[in-house]
Design an enzyme around this catalytic site. Structure first.
Site, mmCIF file in Angstrom:
data_model
loop_
_atom_site.group_PDB
_atom_site.id
_atom_site.type_symbol
_atom_site.label_atom_id
_atom_site.label_comp_id
_atom_site.label_asym_id
_atom_site.label_seq_id
_atom_site.Cartn_x
_atom_site.Cartn_y
_atom_site.Cartn_z
ATOM 1 N N ASP A 146 -24.660 75.396 -54.711
ATOM 2 C CA ASP A 146 -23.768 76.394 -54.120
ATOM 3 C C ASP A 146 -24.475 77.747 -54.201
ATOM 4 O O ASP A 146 -25.200 78.011 -55.158
ATOM 5 C CB ASP A 146 -22.444 76.458 -54.885
ATOM 6 C CG ASP A 146 -21.601 75.202 -54.719
ATOM 7 O OD1 ASP A 146 -21.654 74.601 -53.636
ATOM 8 O OD2 ASP A 146 -20.892 74.828 -55.663
ATOM 9 N N ASP A 160 -19.151 73.090 -47.836
ATOM 10 C CA ASP A 160 -17.777 73.463 -48.179
ATOM 11 C C ASP A 160 -17.098 74.185 -47.011
ATOM 12 O O ASP A 160 -15.919 73.959 -46.730
ATOM 13 C CB ASP A 160 -17.758 74.364 -49.424
ATOM 14 C CG ASP A 160 -18.316 73.671 -50.653
ATOM 15 O OD1 ASP A 160 -18.221 72.435 -50.741
ATOM 16 O OD2 ASP A 160 -18.844 74.383 -51.531
#
Length: 192
Positions: A146, A160
């Site tokens: 991330d 995401d």
């Protein structure tokens, strides 16, 4: 649409074309759109993660839009909001099952909205599953990369974003009364 003497060309004897399945040619175009969206979004996710690891490892945050949006590298062993970090293998197996279900339903796609939604969903699930399969500490236990950081929000990635946009598009399709095969409910026709 009606032919001479009131005979319907596109629907039942009442002239309704609400439940007519799209022709095979249209279905093929929707499947191509689904595949194109899925492959493109998946590629963007993989490339951005590779770049994030390459450029952000051992580096301070990079401000993109002041304090609003920063690049901050995180390796997440859990699910959304870093929950369930002890269940990485379970999340990996659930993701594999989700991929199978998405591909199964994709055979019935009959609208562009559903094609884009399911394509993004497939890309997002596949992107994060790829990390779980190929990244440290090992297969089914790999940590998801991330790197986008907003204030007061967990760090996230392109996969995401794809999953969130897909969820929003699915809700729009359901609200509009558009079924996966592209047909509509008669009572929902008035909302279109």
């Amino acid at each position: 649409m009606q032919a001479a003497r009131g005979a319907s060309l596109t629907g039942d004897e009442n002239g309704s074309d609400l439940d007519v399945a799209p022709p095979a040619r249209s279905r093929a175009r929707h499947l191509a759109l689904f595949a194109g969206v899925a492959l493109t979004a998946y590629a963007v996710d993989v490339v951005t993660k590779v770049l994030a690891v390459e450029k952000l490892t051992d580096r301070p945050d990079v401000e993109l839009v002041g304090d609003l949006l920063k690049l901050h590298l995180v390796r997440n062993p859990g699910a959304a909001f870093s929950t369930g970090t002890a269940y990485t293998e379970v999340f990996s197996l659930v993701a594999v099952a989700a991929l199978v279900v998405i591909v199964w339903f994709a055979r019935r796609i009959g609208s562009a909205g559903w094609a884009v939604a399911l394509g993004l969903l497939l890309a997002g699930v596949a992107g994060n599953l790829t990390d779980r399969l190929v990244r440290e500490p090992g297969p089914l236990r790999g940590h998801v990369v991330d790197f986008f950081m907003l204030p007061h929000w967990p760090v996230f990635n392109v996969a995401d974003i794809c999953i969130d946009v897909a969820a929003a598009l699915i809700l729009v399709q359901v609200y509009r009364g558009v079924r996966l095969d592209g047909t509509r409910n008669e009572r929902d026709e008035s909302r279109a």
